[in-house]
Design an enzyme around this catalytic site. Structure first.
Site, PDB file in Angstrom:
ATOM      1  N   ARG A 172      53.027  30.009 -24.796  1.00 28.28           N
ATOM      2  CA  ARG A 172      52.835  31.104 -23.826  1.00 28.28           C
ATOM      3  C   ARG A 172      53.986  32.099 -23.987  1.00 28.28           C
ATOM      4  O   ARG A 172      55.155  31.689 -24.018  1.00 28.28           O
ATOM      5  CB  ARG A 172      52.844  30.531 -22.413  1.00 28.28           C
TER       6      ARG A 172
ATOM      7  N   GLN B  94      50.400  33.247 -26.610  1.00 25.56           N
ATOM      8  CA  GLN B  94      49.338  33.462 -25.628  1.00 25.56           C
ATOM      9  C   GLN B  94      49.832  34.155 -24.359  1.00 25.56           C
ATOM     10  O   GLN B  94      50.914  33.845 -23.848  1.00 25.56           O
ATOM     11  CB  GLN B  94      48.681  32.116 -25.294  1.00 25.56           C
TER      12      GLN B  94
ATOM     13  N   CYS C 260      39.635  30.704 -24.880  1.00 24.31           N
ATOM     14  CA  CYS C 260      39.928  32.098 -25.254  1.00 24.31           C
ATOM     15  C   CYS C 260      40.600  32.208 -26.628  1.00 24.31           C
ATOM     16  O   CYS C 260      40.232  33.048 -27.454  1.00 24.31           O
ATOM     17  CB  CYS C 260      40.798  32.743 -24.178  1.00 24.31           C
TER      18      CYS C 260
ATOM     19  N   HIS D 108      46.083  37.668 -26.443  1.00 23.24           N
ATOM     20  CA  HIS D 108      46.593  36.525 -27.202  1.00 23.24           C
ATOM     21  C   HIS D 108      46.793  36.952 -28.654  1.00 23.24           C
ATOM     22  O   HIS D 108      45.957  37.652 -29.229  1.00 23.24           O
ATOM     23  CB  HIS D 108      45.584  35.373 -27.214  1.00 23.24           C
TER      24      HIS D 108
HETATM   25  P1  NAP Z   1      40.792  32.834 -10.819  1.00 22.66           P
HETATM   26  O1  NAP Z   1      41.293  34.225 -11.067  1.00 22.66           O
HETATM   27  O2  NAP Z   1      41.731  31.867 -10.217  1.00 22.66           O
HETATM   28  O3  NAP Z   1      39.466  32.945  -9.848  1.00 22.66           O
HETATM   29  C1  NAP Z   1      38.662  31.820  -9.498  1.00 22.66           C
HETATM   30  C2  NAP Z   1      38.173  31.918  -8.045  1.00 22.66           C
HETATM   31  O4  NAP Z   1      39.251  31.811  -7.129  1.00 22.66           O
HETATM   32  C3  NAP Z   1      37.543  33.222  -7.623  1.00 22.66           C
HETATM   33  O5  NAP Z   1      36.229  33.332  -8.095  1.00 22.66           O
HETATM   34  C4  NAP Z   1      37.567  33.128  -6.094  1.00 22.66           C
HETATM   35  O6  NAP Z   1      36.443  32.360  -5.640  1.00 22.66           O
HETATM   36  C5  NAP Z   1      38.824  32.310  -5.848  1.00 22.66           C
HETATM   37  N1  NAP Z   1      39.907  33.099  -5.233  1.00 22.66           N
HETATM   38  C6  NAP Z   1      40.681  32.655  -4.233  1.00 22.66           C
HETATM   39  N2  NAP Z   1      41.590  33.592  -3.895  1.00 22.66           N
HETATM   40  C7  NAP Z   1      41.369  34.648  -4.691  1.00 22.66           C
HETATM   41  C8  NAP Z   1      41.994  35.912  -4.812  1.00 22.66           C
HETATM   42  N3  NAP Z   1      43.021  36.289  -4.049  1.00 22.66           N
HETATM   43  N4  NAP Z   1      41.532  36.781  -5.753  1.00 22.66           N
HETATM   44  C9  NAP Z   1      40.514  36.446  -6.538  1.00 22.66           C
HETATM   45  N5  NAP Z   1      39.890  35.240  -6.467  1.00 22.66           N
HETATM   46  C10 NAP Z   1      40.306  34.352  -5.545  1.00 22.66           C
HETATM   47  O7  NAP Z   1      40.233  32.156 -12.151  1.00 22.66           O
HETATM   48  P2  NAP Z   1      40.020  32.791 -13.622  1.00 22.66           P
HETATM   49  O8  NAP Z   1      41.304  32.972 -14.332  1.00 22.66           O
HETATM   50  O9  NAP Z   1      39.086  33.949 -13.502  1.00 22.66           O
HETATM   51  O10 NAP Z   1      39.281  31.562 -14.371  1.00 22.66           O
HETATM   52  C11 NAP Z   1      37.980  31.152 -14.008  1.00 22.66           C
HETATM   53  C12 NAP Z   1      37.471  30.109 -15.014  1.00 22.66           C
HETATM   54  O11 NAP Z   1      37.358  30.693 -16.292  1.00 22.66           O
HETATM   55  C13 NAP Z   1      38.391  28.893 -15.194  1.00 22.66           C
HETATM   56  O12 NAP Z   1      37.621  27.744 -15.394  1.00 22.66           O
HETATM   57  C14 NAP Z   1      39.140  29.201 -16.435  1.00 22.66           C
HETATM   58  O13 NAP Z   1      39.589  28.052 -17.098  1.00 22.66           O
HETATM   59  C15 NAP Z   1      38.064  29.895 -17.236  1.00 22.66           C
HETATM   60  N6  NAP Z   1      38.593  30.766 -18.262  1.00 22.66           N
HETATM   61  C16 NAP Z   1      39.632  31.561 -17.939  1.00 22.66           C
HETATM   62  C17 NAP Z   1      40.134  32.400 -18.891  1.00 22.66           C
HETATM   63  C18 NAP Z   1      41.277  33.288 -18.544  1.00 22.66           C
HETATM   64  O14 NAP Z   1      41.713  33.948 -19.426  1.00 22.66           O
HETATM   65  N7  NAP Z   1      41.779  33.384 -17.332  1.00 22.66           N
HETATM   66  C19 NAP Z   1      39.576  32.451 -20.156  1.00 22.66           C
HETATM   67  C20 NAP Z   1      38.482  31.636 -20.459  1.00 22.66           C
HETATM   68  C21 NAP Z   1      37.998  30.795 -19.476  1.00 22.66           C
HETATM   69  P3  NAP Z   1      35.709  32.620  -4.234  1.00 22.66           P
HETATM   70  O15 NAP Z   1      35.310  34.060  -4.175  1.00 22.66           O
HETATM   71  O16 NAP Z   1      34.524  31.706  -4.295  1.00 22.66           O
HETATM   72  O17 NAP Z   1      36.719  32.259  -3.207  1.00 22.66           O
END
Ligand code: NAP
Length: 370
Positions: free
Chosen positions: A268, A161, A134, A275
């Site tokens: 952070r 960030q 990001c 960011h």
């Molecule tokens: P996240 O919010 O933790 O969500 C990932 C998965 O966790 C969801 O698809 C869901 O999968 C599961 N999950 C379990 N409990 C949940 C709940 N209560 N609410 C929502 N989801 C839940 O991850 P994220 O921040 O979106 O990041 C996903 C990927 O993108 C990572 O590899 C990260 O490094 C990358 N990324 C993130 C960012 C960022 O800013 N956050 C930026 C660039 C890239 P199920 O439905 O299959 O259970």
């Protein structure tokens, strides 16, 4: 086009769905929703033919897709991508996680900056398209004009960030920390003769106490900051800091033997989803400031150059001003004391939009429109 969507209810996935709805993408595809934990339950209604959630670990179901777009995370990618490819699947894999980014078969996607690299990859038969880190993506969006003109010698990026980069739970804990701190001094603040020194002492003591909520962030973020992001590479650099140069050079398709140096310290801070970065840019030659501003403004339609004045910087160049918008603001532009080739800049962008979801949905559009 059958598009399998995995990780749609996470932080990045939720923003991806919102943006796909706003841009009418679902009318152009047959979406199939997958889940690692809720297979069989009802999928979000986007006018698709498959209305229940499929199992995101079912290789046969995934192999029926023309495109898989995943925001599920690196563990999922590491488990599923090699197995799916080994099974002979030759569809397009679009991913937010970092696992595949630096592999030769992958292309880092940020089309306003590297559409030429993406087009060459597609013509060359590449099938793995991965969103960039990001912070790197936002820096590249802001600096696209100077990259395009080949004017950059090196960049030092000092980052500020947001909590969202650490996921949804870190965002919630930041707010919990804010509430915890306020609760401790609420009575003092309500009194007419509140003492800042006493309020500060109470807050510092709370941050040092065992009851302070730090399970997700690892340390106080509200009222403080955390000067390390991601893994320790063991040579004094964090993995987040390492990504800046590695991903930037790969993104623009630069000869790896002559990398453009990008380095700095990643920190952070208590912003929610924007960011910010303070950049020191060494140009390859002395370029007048007005020309630099005009080159930056021409970088893409989302970059917004903010005049380097107090009156413009404070209202327009902050996370609070930029959050939730597609704009990437860049300001505080001036020649620095080190010499006429040295330029300062400060840039702010919503890391869930250009830093995460937007490059993925635009890659899907590129495939649809091919
Ligand atoms: P996240 O919010 O933790 O969500 C990932 C998965 O966790 C969801 O698809 C869901 O999968 C599961 N999950 C379990 N409990 C949940 C709940 N209560 N609410 C929502 N989801 C839940 O991850 P994220 O921040 O979106 O990041 C996903 C990927 O993108 C990572 O590899 C990260 O490094 C990358 N990324 C993130 C960012 C960022 O800013 N956050 C930026 C660039 C890239 P199920 O439905 O299959 O259970």
């Amino acid at each position: 086009m059958k598009v399998g969507i995995v990780g749609w209810r996470g932080m990045v996935g939720s923003v991806l769905l919102q943006r796909m709805q706003q841009e009418g993408d679902f009318a152009l595809i047959d979406p199939v929703f997958f889940s690692t934990s809720q297979a069989g339950q009802t999928a979000p209604a986007m006018g698709q033919t498959t209305t229940t959630l499929l199992d995101a670990t079912d290789l046969t179901a995934l192999a029926a897709m023309d495109v898989v777009i995943t925001c599920q995370g690196g563990g999922y990618t590491n488990d599923i991508h090699p197995a799916l490819r080994d099974s002979g699947w030759d569809g397009y894999w679009i991913d937010a996680a970092s696992s595949l980014r630096m592999q030769d078969a992958s292309t880092i996607i940020l089309d306003p900056v590297n559409r030429d690299v993406i087009d060459r990859a597609l013509s060359g038969g590449k099938r793995d398209f991965i969103g960039g880190n990001c912070t790197v993506s936002l820096m590249m969006m802001a600096m696209a004009g100077l990259f395009r003109e080949g004017l950059i010698d090196w960049i030092s990026a000092m980052t500020y960030q947001a909590a969202s980069g650490a996921g949804a739970r870190a965002m919630l804990e930041l707010v919990e920390q804010m509430g915890h701190l306020h609760g401790i001094v609420a009575d003092s603040l309500a009194s007419a003769d509140a003492s800042a020194i006493e309020v500060d002492a109470a807050l510092t003591s709370a941050m040092h106490s065992a009851g302070f909520p730090v399970q997700e962030c690892g340390a106080p973020l509200a009222g403080s900051l955390i000067p390390w992001i991601d893994a320790d590479l063991g040579q004094g650099q964090s993995r987040e800091e390492w990504k800046a140069q590695a991903e930037c050079n790969k993104m623009i398709g630069r000869d790896p033997s002559q990398p453009l140096v990008v380095d700095g310290i990643c920190v952070r801070v208590g912003a929610m989803r924007c960011h910010s970065q303070a950049l020191t840019v060494k140009l390859v030659r002395d370029v007048p400031l007005a020309e630099i501003e005009s080159i930056l403004a021409s970088g893409n339609e989302w970059v917004k150059v903010v005049g380097n004045s107090r009156d413009e910087s404070i209202p327009f160049l902050s996370p609070a001003a930029v959050s939730g918008t597609p704009s990437v603001a860049i300001g505080r532009l001036r020649k620095m004391g080190m010499g006429p080739e040295y330029v300062s800049a400060f840039t702010v962008g919503d890391q869930l939009l250009w830093g995460a979801a937007e490059p993925l949905r635009r890659m899907l559009r590129i495939l649809i429109e091919r």
